[in-house]
Enzyme design. Structure first.
Site, PDB file in Angstrom:
ATOM      1  N   ARG A   1       0.270   6.768   7.365  1.00  0.00           N
ATOM      2  CA  ARG A   1       0.297   6.858   5.897  1.00  0.00           C
ATOM      3  C   ARG A   1      -0.302   8.168   5.419  1.00  0.00           C
ATOM      4  O   ARG A   1       0.027   8.663   4.348  1.00  0.00           O
ATOM      5  CB  ARG A   1      -0.502   5.702   5.265  1.00  0.00           C
ATOM      6  CG  ARG A   1       0.085   4.317   5.485  1.00  0.00           C
ATOM      7  CD  ARG A   1      -0.599   3.319   4.566  1.00  0.00           C
ATOM      8  NE  ARG A   1      -0.391   1.931   4.948  1.00  0.00           N
ATOM      9  CZ  ARG A   1       0.662   1.195   4.597  1.00  0.00           C
ATOM     10  NH1 ARG A   1       1.613   1.719   3.859  1.00  0.00           N
ATOM     11  NH2 ARG A   1       0.755  -0.063   4.980  1.00  0.00           N
TER      12      ARG A   1
ATOM     13  N   PHE B   1      13.994   5.437  10.182  1.00  0.00           N
ATOM     14  CA  PHE B   1      12.663   4.985   9.819  1.00  0.00           C
ATOM     15  C   PHE B   1      11.769   6.184   9.563  1.00  0.00           C
ATOM     16  O   PHE B   1      11.578   7.027  10.420  1.00  0.00           O
ATOM     17  CB  PHE B   1      12.069   4.075  10.892  1.00  0.00           C
ATOM     18  CG  PHE B   1      10.955   3.235  10.331  1.00  0.00           C
ATOM     19  CD1 PHE B   1      11.240   2.111   9.559  1.00  0.00           C
ATOM     20  CD2 PHE B   1       9.634   3.583  10.523  1.00  0.00           C
ATOM     21  CE1 PHE B   1      10.227   1.351   8.993  1.00  0.00           C
ATOM     22  CE2 PHE B   1       8.602   2.825   9.970  1.00  0.00           C
ATOM     23  CZ  PHE B   1       8.904   1.706   9.210  1.00  0.00           C
TER      24      PHE B   1
ATOM     25  N   LYS C   1       0.808  -1.189   0.000  1.00  0.00           N
ATOM     26  CA  LYS C   1       0.000   0.000   0.000  1.00  0.00           C
ATOM     27  C   LYS C   1       0.857   1.261   0.000  1.00  0.00           C
ATOM     28  O   LYS C   1       0.378   2.352  -0.251  1.00  0.00           O
ATOM     29  CB  LYS C   1      -0.889   0.021   1.267  1.00  0.00           C
ATOM     30  CG  LYS C   1      -1.909  -1.098   1.335  1.00  0.00           C
ATOM     31  CD  LYS C   1      -2.659  -1.082   2.665  1.00  0.00           C
ATOM     32  CE  LYS C   1      -2.133  -2.208   3.504  1.00  0.00           C
ATOM     33  NZ  LYS C   1      -2.853  -2.455   4.752  1.00  0.00           N
TER      34      LYS C   1
ATOM     35  N   ASP D   1      14.730  -0.577   0.432  1.00  0.00           N
ATOM     36  CA  ASP D   1      15.484  -0.725   1.682  1.00  0.00           C
ATOM     37  C   ASP D   1      16.482  -1.866   1.482  1.00  0.00           C
ATOM     38  O   ASP D   1      17.507  -1.678   0.834  1.00  0.00           O
ATOM     39  CB  ASP D   1      14.463  -0.971   2.794  1.00  0.00           C
ATOM     40  CG  ASP D   1      15.045  -0.919   4.184  1.00  0.00           C
ATOM     41  OD1 ASP D   1      15.946  -0.112   4.433  1.00  0.00           O
ATOM     42  OD2 ASP D   1      14.594  -1.692   5.044  1.00  0.00           O
TER      43      ASP D   1
END
Ligand code: IMP
Ligand code: MG
Length: 184
Positions: free
Chosen positions: A169, A156, A47, A107
């Protein structure tokens, strides 16, 4: 998370809304030029790339098709579990198409490496990768993106589609999460 102030969980803004707009505009212009004589199919990896995809496709000024694929590579934490599973496959055949995979962040590279192998076996005409963010120092497999919005430090990040434990999000910018949030 109910009732919590999500903005208060952000240590600092890494990339502002204005900067994101510029990054995506530049990518769209490059892709429009490079693919003007090709049969472009944008494949968004759900997503995380959903907001990027929605903005990027509107900066692409040539005809294109879109499709979506969902895989799981992470559990609820901030580290790769090493497990990659297809949760939703593409709707249509990609044979003969010029595929551009649209991803939120590269990543370790394991997720995209796996997706790329699966899609290559379906005989597209070409496959390239467009990632909004890249953390090159974290790479564990030999994989490079053809289009990169921005390199990011080894921290992060959340927002603009990227999550921590499925939240954040909907933040309109890219923020660095306070470490206290994931050590809780
Ligand atoms: P990889 O397989 O290790 O390259 O992981 C890629 C996926 O991990 C991305 O599509 C994201 O969903 C997630 N990810 C990696 N780093 C971050 C981050 O800093 N914030 C949010 N999600 C991340
Ligand atoms: Mg994720």
């Amino acid at each position: 998370m109910i009732g919590k102030d999500m903005f208060n969980d952000i240590d600092r803004v890494l990339i502002s809304e204005d900067e994101l707009t510029k990054i995506v505009k530049d990518l769209g212009a490059k892709i429009s030029e490079d693919y003007k004589d090709k049969d472009l199919l944008l494949v968004s990896i759900l997503k995380g790339s959903v907001i990027f995809m929605a903005d990027l496709m509107r900066e692409i000024k040539i005809p294109c098709n879109i499709d979506f694929m969902a895989v799981s590579s992470y559990g609820s934490g901030t580290k790769s579990s090493g497990v990659v599973k297809i949760i939703k496959d593409l709707d249509a055949s990609i044979e003969g198409k010029d595929l551009l995979i649209v991803e939120d962040i590269l990543d370790s590279g394991r997720t995209l490496n796996y997706i790329r192998e699966i899609l290559l076996a379906r005989n597209p005409k070409s496959i390239k990768i467009c990632t909004l963010f890249d953390k090159p120092e974290r790479r564990e497999v030999d994989l490079y993106a053809d289009y990169i919005g921005s390199g990011v430090p080894n921290e992060f990040i959340v927002g603009y589609g990227l999550d921590y434990d499925e939240f954040y999000r909907n933040l309109p910018y890219i923020g660095v999460l306070k470490s206290s949030v994931y050590s809780e």
